[in-house]
Scaffold this motif. Structure first.
Motif, PDB file in Angstrom:
ATOM      1  N   GLN A   1       0.832  -1.202   0.000  1.00  0.00           N
ATOM      2  CA  GLN A   1       0.000   0.000   0.000  1.00  0.00           C
ATOM      3  C   GLN A   1       0.869   1.255   0.000  1.00  0.00           C
ATOM      4  O   GLN A   1       0.644   2.187  -0.778  1.00  0.00           O
ATOM      5  CB  GLN A   1      -0.911   0.002   1.226  1.00  0.00           C
ATOM      6  CG  GLN A   1      -1.952   1.114   1.237  1.00  0.00           C
ATOM      7  CD  GLN A   1      -3.117   0.827   0.301  1.00  0.00           C
ATOM      8  OE1 GLN A   1      -3.724  -0.234   0.358  1.00  0.00           O
ATOM      9  NE2 GLN A   1      -3.419   1.773  -0.569  1.00  0.00           N
TER      10      GLN A   1
ATOM     11  N   ASN B   1      -2.550  -0.389  -5.398  1.00  0.00           N
ATOM     12  CA  ASN B   1      -3.937  -0.365  -4.953  1.00  0.00           C
ATOM     13  C   ASN B   1      -4.308  -1.775  -4.485  1.00  0.00           C
ATOM     14  O   ASN B   1      -4.770  -2.613  -5.257  1.00  0.00           O
ATOM     15  CB  ASN B   1      -4.857   0.086  -6.078  1.00  0.00           C
ATOM     16  CG  ASN B   1      -6.279   0.341  -5.598  1.00  0.00           C
ATOM     17  OD1 ASN B   1      -6.749  -0.266  -4.640  1.00  0.00           O
ATOM     18  ND2 ASN B   1      -6.975   1.245  -6.276  1.00  0.00           N
TER      19      ASN B   1
ATOM     20  N   LYS C   1      -6.649  -3.055  -2.542  1.00  0.00           N
ATOM     21  CA  LYS C   1      -8.050  -3.473  -2.637  1.00  0.00           C
ATOM     22  C   LYS C   1      -8.407  -3.905  -4.051  1.00  0.00           C
ATOM     23  O   LYS C   1      -9.078  -4.917  -4.260  1.00  0.00           O
ATOM     24  CB  LYS C   1      -8.964  -2.339  -2.178  1.00  0.00           C
ATOM     25  CG  LYS C   1      -8.877  -2.038  -0.689  1.00  0.00           C
ATOM     26  CD  LYS C   1      -9.867  -0.943  -0.301  1.00  0.00           C
ATOM     27  CE  LYS C   1      -9.816  -0.686   1.202  1.00  0.00           C
ATOM     28  NZ  LYS C   1     -10.793   0.356   1.615  1.00  0.00           N
ATOM     29  N   LYS C   2      -7.954  -3.128  -5.023  1.00  0.00           N
ATOM     30  CA  LYS C   2      -8.287  -3.435  -6.422  1.00  0.00           C
ATOM     31  C   LYS C   2      -7.701  -4.773  -6.851  1.00  0.00           C
ATOM     32  O   LYS C   2      -8.402  -5.606  -7.447  1.00  0.00           O
ATOM     33  CB  LYS C   2      -7.770  -2.321  -7.338  1.00  0.00           C
ATOM     34  CG  LYS C   2      -8.096  -2.550  -8.809  1.00  0.00           C
ATOM     35  CD  LYS C   2      -7.607  -1.400  -9.672  1.00  0.00           C
ATOM     36  CE  LYS C   2      -6.096  -1.432  -9.853  1.00  0.00           C
ATOM     37  NZ  LYS C   2      -5.645  -0.431 -10.856  1.00  0.00           N
ATOM     38  N   TYR C   3      -6.433  -4.996  -6.541  1.00  0.00           N
ATOM     39  CA  TYR C   3      -5.787  -6.226  -6.994  1.00  0.00           C
ATOM     40  C   TYR C   3      -6.299  -7.446  -6.241  1.00  0.00           C
ATOM     41  O   TYR C   3      -6.388  -8.540  -6.814  1.00  0.00           O
ATOM     42  CB  TYR C   3      -4.266  -6.103  -6.869  1.00  0.00           C
ATOM     43  CG  TYR C   3      -3.675  -5.248  -7.959  1.00  0.00           C
ATOM     44  CD1 TYR C   3      -3.464  -5.764  -9.231  1.00  0.00           C
ATOM     45  CD2 TYR C   3      -3.363  -3.910  -7.741  1.00  0.00           C
ATOM     46  CE1 TYR C   3      -2.944  -4.981 -10.253  1.00  0.00           C
ATOM     47  CE2 TYR C   3      -2.841  -3.110  -8.753  1.00  0.00           C
ATOM     48  CZ  TYR C   3      -2.632  -3.655 -10.009  1.00  0.00           C
ATOM     49  OH  TYR C   3      -2.120  -2.870 -11.016  1.00  0.00           O
TER      50      TYR C   3
END
Length: 325
Positions: free
Chosen positions: A208, A213, A215-217
């Motif tokens: 992070q 990102n 959360k996206k991955y």
């Protein structure tokens, strides 16, 4: 002399940690080849590869999730809902492509749901994915009342080819499995997407701060898992020639076993596509070989569980020894 012994001991530990699981698989293969009649035959090995093809495809999707430090408990139950979706559309339309799109759509939606709950909302992996899997049990029983859905006699040949067809003497599911193994290996090890997924699995906080990102991955990995589950479920439904609401329930245990074996395969603690392939082979080889030796099915479950425990314990033990050496 003592120094030389320490070096040799350290080298042996490194070798055992890196190749121990693969060597175990080789030993088991040789054992069954010697003591199980017809195990080491071309026909049986092709049948073994065909049997493991569906497990391998599911496990490849799970490899994405575990590489990012996640877990997915919905796989076994969710497979039945995808089976029913594929079968219902096929029976209604006799159109393989529409049925395939329907199955993939359900797989994506399941993966997206898991990903939103875990990666975006922040629920624990085990709880969220277990809950989603439980919901799919209710949905598939609501739709079918627990009854299988048989294909019509004039069913599309493409629908059966996916699970039963051959190209030459090689079963098509085996070819599809190998293509997907190569594809996942390339994505995870040769692309930025793969490197970021492994980075997240190694340290989410550092990733992070590094500009990834997270959360996206992580959301992506659950979607990938859903897609691969859908592919495997279509292969299974095609193989059976009917949509069974309970089909695929064994995916969960065997998938966990295969991917955990993958993490111990090359001593890196990370699941790899080739490691998952070998892990799936070991799991299916145990079932195949023990069946040929007329071992009761419940001992097969015990054996699979012990293999996972021993492989993980061995990896942890050797890892500790390496740090001290």
């Amino acid at each position: 002399m003592i120094k030389g012994d320490k070096i040799q001991s350290r080298d042996w530990l490194h070798f055992s940690k890196k190749y121990g699981t693969a060597l175990f698989g080789l030993v088991v293969f040789v054992f069954f080849s010697v003591f199980a009649n017809n195990f080491f035959t071309i026909n049986n090995q092709l049948m073994l590869l065909r049997q493991m093809s569906m497990l391998t495809v599911v496990a490849l999707g799970f490899t994405f999730v575990m590489a990012a430090g996640g877990f997915d408990m919905s796989l076994g139950n969710a497979a039945g809902l995808i089976n029913i979706t594929f079968g219902a559309i096929l029976i209604a339309t006799n159109n393989f492509m529409l049925s395939l799109i329907g199955a993939l759509t359900v797989g994506v939606l399941l993966g997206l749901t898991n990903g939103l709950l875990v990666a975006i909302i922040g629920l624990p992996d085990f709880i969220a994915t277990f809950a989603v899997g439980t919901i799919t049990v209710g949905l598939k029983m609501l739709i079918t009342k627990g009854n299988p859905m048989s294909f019509p006699q004039d069913v599309s040949k493409a629908a059966l080819f996916v699970g039963q067809g051959k190209i030459g003497s090689i079963p098509f599911p085996v070819i599809l499995m190998l293509i997907l193994v190569v594809l996942v290996a390339f994505v995870l090890e040769k692309t930025r997407l793969g490197r970021r997924i492994y980075a997240i699995g190694g340290n989410k906080v550092a990733s992070q701060y590094g500009g990834i990102n997270v959360k996206k991955y992580r959301l992506y990995t659950f979607i990938f898992s859903g897609v691969f589950l859908a592919i495997a479920s279509v292969m299974l439904t095609s193989r059976l020639g009917s949509a069974q609401p309970l089909a695929g329930e064994d995916f969960m245990l065997d998938t966990i076993a295969a991917v955990f074996l993958s993490t111990t395969m090359f001593g890196e603690g990370e699941p790899k596509a080739i490691g998952t392939f070998i892990g799936a082979f070991i799991i299916c080889m145990l079932t195949n070989g023990l069946t040929m030796l007329n071992i009761e099915y419940y001992f097969q479950y015990i054996t699979k569980g012990l293999v996972v425990i021993l492989s993980v314990l061995t990896s942890v033990y050797l890892g500790g020894k390496l740090k001290k050496s």
